[in-house]
Design an enzyme around this catalytic site. Sequence first.
Site, PDB file in Angstrom:
ATOM      1  N   ARG A 255      68.134 137.380 140.617  1.00 27.82           N
ATOM      2  CA  ARG A 255      66.753 137.447 141.094  1.00 27.82           C
ATOM      3  C   ARG A 255      65.853 137.029 139.929  1.00 27.82           C
ATOM      4  NH1 ARG A 255      69.686 141.640 142.994  1.00 27.82           N
ATOM      5  NH2 ARG A 255      69.635 142.027 145.241  1.00 27.82           N
TER       6      ARG A 255
ATOM      7  N   SER B  11      59.249 137.142 138.463  1.00 29.19           N
ATOM      8  CA  SER B  11      58.000 136.467 138.101  1.00 29.19           C
ATOM      9  C   SER B  11      58.189 135.045 137.598  1.00 29.19           C
ATOM     10  CB  SER B  11      57.240 137.286 137.058  1.00 29.19           C
ATOM     11  OG  SER B  11      56.589 138.374 137.678  1.00 29.19           O
TER      12      SER B  11
ATOM     13  N   TYR C 226      47.413 139.812 132.962  1.00 30.87           N
ATOM     14  CA  TYR C 226      48.571 139.375 133.748  1.00 30.87           C
ATOM     15  C   TYR C 226      48.553 140.103 135.085  1.00 30.87           C
ATOM     16  CZ  TYR C 226      53.425 138.137 134.772  1.00 30.87           C
ATOM     17  OH  TYR C 226      54.569 137.633 135.346  1.00 30.87           O
TER      18      TYR C 226
END
Length: 217
Positions: free
Chosen positions: A35, A38, A145
Amino acid sequence: VVAMAAAADSILYENAIGLRAAGAGAPMSIDTIFRIASMVKLLTAVAAMQIVGRGRLKLDEPAGNIDPMLSAPRILTGFDSKGAPQLRDADRHLTLRNLLTHTSGFSYPLWDADMLRYVRFARGRKDKGLPRMPLMFEPGEKWAYGGSIDRVSRMVEIASGQGIDRYFRDNITGPLGMKDTGFTITEKQRARLAQLYRRGSDGKLVAQSFEKLETPT
């Protein structure tokens, strides 16, 4: 670990070390599925800059010209004595440049206490006219962020006329031969999946089933 080092015309090193899951016999392999979380932001930024290069998006025009959801950003200024969030209209337009460089004002509740407080208050109060996510500061004023690239993804969809998964496939992952990179996985790919773990309060690693089974929209 799966690691690779490459030069412009050759692979210098490629190796897989360890197991796909703790206590399991399946070893890591070069084609193990991970996975990437981000790091999807990288693909989205590439997509946006491709479309900028084609003249269908501009870095410094108001983002609301493309996505009306970004046309009237509001900034969280604090909370009143009852805990209700206080908001004001932003003085500046949001731009694609702001979103790509995380200077938009969007932050994550994960580490922003005010954003977390806002989300908890706003949940289930759609009738109050509260934005789903406010800005935490004036666009271009600071760096944070957060979910800026999610908004870029939507701008890519609008400008290209394609869903982001289809755009990636047709313009980035497909041409590069990245057949194992996507939003969903097949049963054959799942057999090569590395197990995800999170560390529990006792310090031990706990296996997590972290997969969105429904088709993304």
